[in-house]
Design a protein around this motif. Structure first.
Motif, mmCIF file in Angstrom:
data_model
loop_
_atom_site.group_PDB
_atom_site.id
_atom_site.type_symbol
_atom_site.label_atom_id
_atom_site.label_comp_id
_atom_site.label_asym_id
_atom_site.label_seq_id
_atom_site.Cartn_x
_atom_site.Cartn_y
_atom_site.Cartn_z
ATOM 1 N N THR A 187 37.040 44.423 35.677
ATOM 2 C CA THR A 187 39.183 44.154 35.726
ATOM 3 C C THR A 187 39.602 43.093 37.196
ATOM 4 N N LEU A 188 40.332 42.892 37.151
ATOM 5 C CA LEU A 188 40.495 41.735 38.256
ATOM 6 C C LEU A 188 42.163 41.975 38.365
ATOM 7 N N THR A 189 42.823 41.892 39.824
ATOM 8 C CA THR A 189 43.848 41.260 40.617
ATOM 9 C C THR A 189 44.066 40.461 40.800
ATOM 10 N N VAL A 190 44.775 38.968 40.856
ATOM 11 C CA VAL A 190 44.543 37.676 40.932
ATOM 12 C C VAL A 190 46.245 38.057 41.776
ATOM 13 N N THR A 191 45.696 37.344 43.709
ATOM 14 C CA THR A 191 47.339 36.549 43.879
ATOM 15 C C THR A 191 47.860 35.608 44.775
ATOM 16 N N LEU A 192 48.775 34.907 44.943
ATOM 17 C CA LEU A 192 48.925 33.977 44.979
ATOM 18 C C LEU A 192 50.068 33.738 45.693
ATOM 19 N N PRO A 193 49.955 33.014 46.679
ATOM 20 C CA PRO A 193 51.264 32.978 47.533
ATOM 21 C C PRO A 193 52.695 32.721 46.923
ATOM 22 N N ASN A 194 53.478 33.471 46.968
ATOM 23 C CA ASN A 194 55.181 33.428 46.070
ATOM 24 C C ASN A 194 54.755 33.808 44.946
ATOM 25 N N PHE A 195 54.156 35.042 44.857
ATOM 26 C CA PHE A 195 53.574 34.996 43.486
ATOM 27 C C PHE A 195 53.601 36.722 43.151
ATOM 28 N N PRO A 196 53.867 37.784 42.322
ATOM 29 C CA PRO A 196 53.123 39.016 42.450
ATOM 30 C C PRO A 196 51.706 38.761 41.580
ATOM 31 N N PRO A 197 51.646 40.099 42.238
ATOM 32 C CA PRO A 197 49.811 40.018 41.709
ATOM 33 C C PRO A 197 49.771 40.474 40.550
ATOM 34 N N LYS A 198 48.713 39.974 39.263
ATOM 35 C CA LYS A 198 48.553 39.803 38.451
ATOM 36 C C LYS A 198 47.289 40.100 37.712
ATOM 37 N N ASN A 199 47.487 41.615 37.115
ATOM 38 C CA ASN A 199 46.540 42.331 36.840
ATOM 39 C C ASN A 199 45.625 42.260 35.865
ATOM 40 N N HIS A 202 40.581 43.450 31.147
ATOM 41 C CA HIS A 202 39.660 42.916 30.215
ATOM 42 C C HIS A 202 38.685 41.098 30.574
ATOM 43 N N ALA A 203 38.353 40.858 32.222
ATOM 44 C CA ALA A 203 38.975 39.987 32.681
ATOM 45 C C ALA A 203 37.237 39.420 32.134
ATOM 46 N N PHE A 204 37.429 37.714 32.134
ATOM 47 C CA PHE A 204 35.868 37.391 30.775
ATOM 48 C C PHE A 204 35.015 36.364 32.582
ATOM 49 N N LEU A 205 36.174 35.903 32.249
ATOM 50 C CA LEU A 205 35.666 34.517 33.642
ATOM 51 C C LEU A 205 36.932 33.879 34.082
ATOM 52 N N CYS A 206 36.758 33.921 35.930
ATOM 53 C CA CYS A 206 37.469 33.631 36.199
ATOM 54 C C CYS A 206 37.122 32.905 37.214
ATOM 55 N N THR A 207 37.265 31.185 37.347
ATOM 56 C CA THR A 207 36.958 29.968 38.605
ATOM 57 C C THR A 207 37.977 29.058 39.047
ATOM 58 N N ILE A 236 39.883 33.333 31.856
ATOM 59 C CA ILE A 236 39.613 34.502 30.677
ATOM 60 C C ILE A 236 39.498 35.321 30.849
ATOM 61 N N GLU A 237 40.692 35.810 29.935
ATOM 62 C CA GLU A 237 40.634 37.331 29.558
ATOM 63 C C GLU A 237 40.671 37.893 28.141
ATOM 64 N N LYS A 238 39.647 37.539 26.790
ATOM 65 C CA LYS A 238 39.566 37.540 25.726
ATOM 66 C C LYS A 238 40.324 36.561 25.121
ATOM 67 N N LYS A 239 41.073 36.801 25.007
ATOM 68 C CA LYS A 239 42.019 35.162 24.087
ATOM 69 C C LYS A 239 43.352 34.814 24.974
ATOM 70 N N ASN A 240 43.316 34.712 25.604
ATOM 71 C CA ASN A 240 44.025 34.614 27.622
ATOM 72 C C ASN A 240 43.291 33.828 27.828
#
Length: 244
Positions: A187-199, A202-207, A236-240
Motif C-alpha cells: 500500500t502506498l499514499t502519494v502526497t504532492l503540493p496542490n494535489f489531494p493524496p492519492k492511494n 497494490h503498488a508494485f514500484l515507486c521511484t 506502477i500498480e499492477k497495470k497502472n
C-alpha cells in the motif's frame, strides 16, 4: 589542485585498475594531484568532509560507481552543505549517472572531459527522510520492484562475474525475473503540493528520479533531466502507470 578519492572495490576492482591508468596520464600531463583509497562508505564521508574543510579550493574527483557517488554527495551536501566542486570518473557496474551526465566510462576519456571542463555544472539533488535516516540523492530513490532488483543484484555473485567480463551493466537485467517473482504488492499514499493524496492499494514500484536511466542504462524515464529543477515520480500498480 585535484584530489582523487578511489573506492578500490567498485566495479569488482575496476576503479583500482582505472586509477592506475589515470595516474599514468596525470604524470604525462605533469599535473599536481593527491589521492586517497577509501575503505568504507563511512571512511569516504569522513575523509571528504575533513579534506574539504582543510583544502576548500581543491577539486575532489570520485572514482567509483553510483553507490560511491551517492556517499560522496551525502558527505558534501548533508546534513551541512560544503562549498565543494565534485568531479566523477565512473567505475561501477551500471553507471547510470554517468550516462545521464554524458561522462565517458573510459577512464582516460572521462579524465579528459574533467580537465576540459571550464566551469562546474550545477545539478539537481533530491532530499529524502524516513523514520531512521535522511539524506540527498541523485539517480533514483525507489520502493518496491526497482529496489528489489538493486538488492538482489548487489548481493549476487553474478554481478562480480559480469564485472570481470566488463559486462556489469547487464547484471541488473539478469536479476529482473528473480526480483519479479519476489516482489509483493504494497500500500502506498502519494502526497504532492496542490494535489489531494492519492492511494495505491497494490503498488508494485515507486521511484523518484532526476535522470532517465535505471538498471545499467535502460531509459525508463526519458523526460527526466539532471538539471531542470524537477523530480519525476513513477508509480506502477499492477497495470497502472502514473508519471508526474
Amino acid at each position: 589542485m585535484y584530489h582523487f578519492i578511489i573506492n578500490p572495490s567498485a566495479g569488482n576492482g575496476r576503479a583500482q585498475k582505472s586509477w592506475t591508468k589515470i595516474q599514468k596520464k596525470l604524470c604525462q600531463l605533469n599535473l599536481k594531484y593527491s589521492y586517497y583509497l577509501t575503505t568504507s562508505s563511512t571512511d569516504l564521508k569522513q575523509h571528504l568532509r575533513q579534506q574539504a574543510k582543510l583544502t576548500p579550493k581543491t577539486i575532489f574527483v570520485i572514482l567509483g560507481g553510483d553507490g560511491t557517488l551517492y556517499h560522496a554527495l551525502n558527505a558534501i551536501a548533508f546534513p551541512t552543505k560544503l562549498d565543494v566542486i565534485l568531479g566523477y570518473i565512473p567505475c561501477g557496474s551500471g553507471n547510470d549517472f554517468a550516462k545521464a551526465a554524458q561522462i565517458s566510462t573510459d577512464p582516460n576519456k572521462a579524465l579528459a572531459q574533467l580537465l576540459a571542463q571550464k566551469a562546474p555544472r550545477t545539478l539537481d539533488l533530491g532530499y529524502f527522510k524516513t523514520s531512521d535516516r535522511a539524506g540527498v540523492f541523485s539517480n533514483n530513490l525507489g520502493l518496491g520492484f526497482d529496489a528489489q532488483i538493486v538488492e538482489i543484484t548487489n548481493n549476487s555473485q553474478l554481478k562480480n562475474q559480469l564485472n570481470k567480463l566488463h559486462l556489469g551493466k547487464f547484471a541488473y537485467a539478469t536479476c529482473f525475473f528473480k526480483a519479479l517473482s519476489q516482489q509483493k504488492p504494497f500500500t502506498l499514499t502519494v502526497t504532492l503540493p496542490n494535489f489531494p493524496p492519492k492511494n495505491f492499494s497494490h503498488a508494485f514500484l515507486c521511484t523518484i528520479t532526476d535522470q532517465p536511466y535505471f538498471g545499467g542504462g535502460v531509459a525508463l524515464f526519458p523526460k527526466a533531466r539532471l538539471d531542470d529543477g524537477k523530480l519525476t515520480l513513477v508509480v506502477i500498480e499492477k497495470k497502472n502507470l502514473l508519471v508526474k
